[in-house]
Design an enzyme around this catalytic site. Structure first.
Site, PDB file in Angstrom:
ATOM      1  N   SER A 144      34.874 -37.661 -33.592  1.00  9.51           N
ATOM      2  CA  SER A 144      34.906 -37.623 -35.056  1.00  9.51           C
ATOM      3  C   SER A 144      36.314 -37.593 -35.644  1.00  9.51           C
ATOM      4  O   SER A 144      36.599 -38.274 -36.625  1.00  9.51           O
ATOM      5  CB  SER A 144      34.112 -36.410 -35.534  1.00  9.51           C
ATOM      6  OG  SER A 144      34.634 -35.224 -34.967  1.00  9.51           O
ATOM      7  N   TYR A 148      31.589 -44.063 -33.904  1.00  4.99           N
ATOM      8  CA  TYR A 148      30.953 -44.052 -35.221  1.00  4.99           C
ATOM      9  C   TYR A 148      31.098 -45.406 -35.909  1.00  4.99           C
ATOM     10  O   TYR A 148      30.586 -45.593 -37.005  1.00  4.99           O
ATOM     11  CB  TYR A 148      31.529 -42.911 -36.069  1.00  4.99           C
ATOM     12  CG  TYR A 148      31.268 -41.562 -35.423  1.00  4.99           C
ATOM     13  CD1 TYR A 148      30.020 -40.951 -35.531  1.00  4.99           C
ATOM     14  CD2 TYR A 148      32.245 -40.929 -34.649  1.00  4.99           C
ATOM     15  CE1 TYR A 148      29.754 -39.743 -34.894  1.00  4.99           C
ATOM     16  CE2 TYR A 148      32.000 -39.728 -34.009  1.00  4.99           C
ATOM     17  CZ  TYR A 148      30.753 -39.145 -34.137  1.00  4.99           C
ATOM     18  OH  TYR A 148      30.495 -37.962 -33.497  1.00  4.99           O
ATOM     19  N   LYS A 167      36.094 -37.157 -23.076  1.00  3.70           N
ATOM     20  CA  LYS A 167      36.051 -36.838 -24.492  1.00  3.70           C
ATOM     21  C   LYS A 167      37.110 -35.821 -24.863  1.00  3.70           C
ATOM     22  O   LYS A 167      37.235 -34.839 -24.149  1.00  3.70           O
ATOM     23  CB  LYS A 167      34.650 -36.278 -24.754  1.00  3.70           C
ATOM     24  CG  LYS A 167      34.375 -35.866 -26.148  1.00  3.70           C
ATOM     25  CD  LYS A 167      32.967 -35.353 -26.195  1.00  3.70           C
ATOM     26  CE  LYS A 167      32.766 -34.753 -27.545  1.00  3.70           C
ATOM     27  NZ  LYS A 167      31.613 -33.926 -27.601  1.00  3.70           N
ATOM     28  N   LYS A 209      35.459 -32.774 -20.744  1.00  4.25           N
ATOM     29  CA  LYS A 209      35.456 -32.516 -22.167  1.00  4.25           C
ATOM     30  C   LYS A 209      36.537 -31.492 -22.461  1.00  4.25           C
ATOM     31  O   LYS A 209      36.503 -30.362 -21.970  1.00  4.25           O
ATOM     32  CB  LYS A 209      34.082 -31.982 -22.576  1.00  4.25           C
ATOM     33  CG  LYS A 209      33.972 -31.728 -24.063  1.00  4.25           C
ATOM     34  CD  LYS A 209      32.532 -31.476 -24.442  1.00  4.25           C
ATOM     35  CE  LYS A 209      32.422 -31.152 -25.911  1.00  4.25           C
ATOM     36  NZ  LYS A 209      31.050 -30.837 -26.292  1.00  4.25           N
TER      37      LYS A 209
HETATM   38  C1  PBG Z   1      28.686 -30.353 -28.752  1.00  6.58           C
HETATM   39  C2  PBG Z   1      29.392 -31.607 -29.064  1.00  6.58           C
HETATM   40  C3  PBG Z   1      30.593 -31.743 -29.762  1.00  6.58           C
HETATM   41  C4  PBG Z   1      30.798 -33.114 -29.918  1.00  6.58           C
HETATM   42  C5  PBG Z   1      29.734 -33.785 -29.286  1.00  6.58           C
HETATM   43  N1  PBG Z   1      28.878 -32.813 -28.732  1.00  6.58           N
HETATM   44  C6  PBG Z   1      31.486 -30.754 -30.416  1.00  6.58           C
HETATM   45  C7  PBG Z   1      31.991 -29.589 -29.696  1.00  6.58           C
HETATM   46  O1  PBG Z   1      31.984 -29.489 -28.473  1.00  6.58           O
HETATM   47  O2  PBG Z   1      32.415 -28.683 -30.417  1.00  6.58           O
HETATM   48  C8  PBG Z   1      31.934 -33.721 -30.653  1.00  6.58           C
HETATM   49  C9  PBG Z   1      31.772 -35.119 -31.091  1.00  6.58           C
HETATM   50  C10 PBG Z   1      32.738 -35.568 -32.110  1.00  6.58           C
HETATM   51  O3  PBG Z   1      33.706 -34.870 -32.462  1.00  6.58           O
HETATM   52  O4  PBG Z   1      32.531 -36.682 -32.596  1.00  6.58           O
HETATM   53  N2  PBG Z   1      28.659 -29.852 -27.496  1.00  6.58           N
END
Ligand code: PBG
Length: 329
Positions: free
Chosen positions: A281, A319, A255, A201
């Site tokens: 997102s 989404y 991600k 991530k």
């Molecule tokens: C939280 C989390 C995040 C997303 C999924 N789980 C955001 C972050 O780490 O700040 C992001 C998903 C998206 O942007 O669609 N741990």
């Protein structure tokens, strides 16, 4: 290996007709490839739009059945639950994560009661929807504490597993949490609860609209760079995955998605395990708003989604999942 020579070989021969193009297709998408994220909110009989994400909504729990019915009708294998937590329920320790009556727990309960194993439920393991500072763990002098955070994540995992979550998805990026969560699950009788590790991530600006959707945007102090990965790195992604496999992860997530296809591909080639991709997102927002403004045609959706399969992803968190059958038609 690749052989052949013009003019005896003409690759355009097989591209000439539609039937022939279909015949040689290498990659394709079905509804089995999609996981639907669902945003939950408090209240009654409400569906709230999210400004930066056209056609994506937050739902109150009494509306959840509509969403799940549609997901099952679309033949989706799994949904992912995310809560919009009211500010008065947030604190620096994120204790609402351990409240068995929080939005996510209630939603798991409702879905499992009504739908049993017709559809899988995946839940994030992380504190960011619940902390007053918007970080995924405990904050001390600007640093997110690792081992102390894991102790809370273990309890969050056990709680969600106990209520019926099928797939726990630690998205916090603490070191060593997969092993500790796996051991706690096994010890407490949840041997069959799966772990989908957000092993890779990146600290990304593509998460902006999500933080809006779960209400952590205005709260977040600083950035997440001392725990999420640096987007300049790729060897490090393989190390993260190797560790999580050893610690007991059933699947891994990469991600964001589209800017990281190289990472998906090298994980798949190196480890041959189920790899999920999260079309996050910000990716969704750019596509959806571009289409809405008429800058690009909606064909761009399927082109982007097939790219994940080509890179080697087994499934995609998107989404678009709730409309996937229309998109694939
Ligand atoms: C939280 C989390 C995040 C997303 C999924 N789980 C955001 C972050 O780490 O700040 C992001 C998903 C998206 O942007 O669609 N741990």
């Amino acid at each position: 290996m690749i052989t052949g020579k013009y003019p005896s070989l003409r690759l355009r021969r097989s591209r000439k007709n539609d039937w022939s193009r279909r015949l040689i297709e290498e990659n394709n998408l079905t509804s089995n490839d999609f996981i639907l994220p669902i945003f939950l909110m408090n209240g009654k009989n409400k569906r709230q739009s999210i400004k930066s994400m056209p056609d994506v909504y937050r739902y109150t729990l009494d509306k959840l059945s509509f969403v799940i019915d549609k997901a099952i009708k679309n033949n989706l294998p799994m949904v992912a639950l995310f809560p919009y937590t009211q500010n008065n329920k947030k604190n620096s320790l994120g204790t609402e994560a351990l409240n068995e009556d929080n939005l996510v727990c209630k939603a798991i309960h409702l879905i499992k009661k009504k739908y049993k194993n017709e559809i899988g439920i995946m839940c994030d393991v992380a504190l960011d929807p619940y902390t007053s500072h918007g970080h995924d763990g405990l904050l001390k002098s600007g640093y997110i504490l690792n081992d102390e955070t894991i102790e809370i994540l273990i309890n969050q995992s056990l709680l969600q597993a106990q209520i019926g979550c099928d797939v726990l998805a630690p998205s916090d990026m603490m070191d060593g949490r997969i092993g500790k969560i796996r051991r706690a699950l096994d010890k407490n009788g949840y041997k069959m609860t799966q772990i989908l590790s957000y092993a890779v991530k990146y600290a990304s600006s593509f998460y902006g609209p999500f933080r809006d959707a779960v209400g952590s945007k205005g709260l977040l102090k600083g950035n997440k760079k001392n725990y999420q990965m640096d987007f300049k790195n790729s060897d490090e992604a393989l190390r993260e995955v190797a560790l999580d496999i050893k610690e007991g992860a059933d699947m891994v997530m990469v991600k964001p998605g589209l800017p990281y296809l190289d990472i998906i591909s090298s994980i798949k080639q190196n480890f041959r395990i189920p790899v999920m991709a999260y079309q996050v997102s910000g990716e969704y927002s750019l596509l959806a708003n571009g289409i809405k403004k008429g800058l690009v045609s909606k064909e761009i959706i399927i082109e982007s989604l097939v790219a994940f399969k080509r890179a080697g992803a087994n499934a995609i968190v998107s989404y678009y999942s709730d409309r996937i059958n229309d998109i694939l038609k």
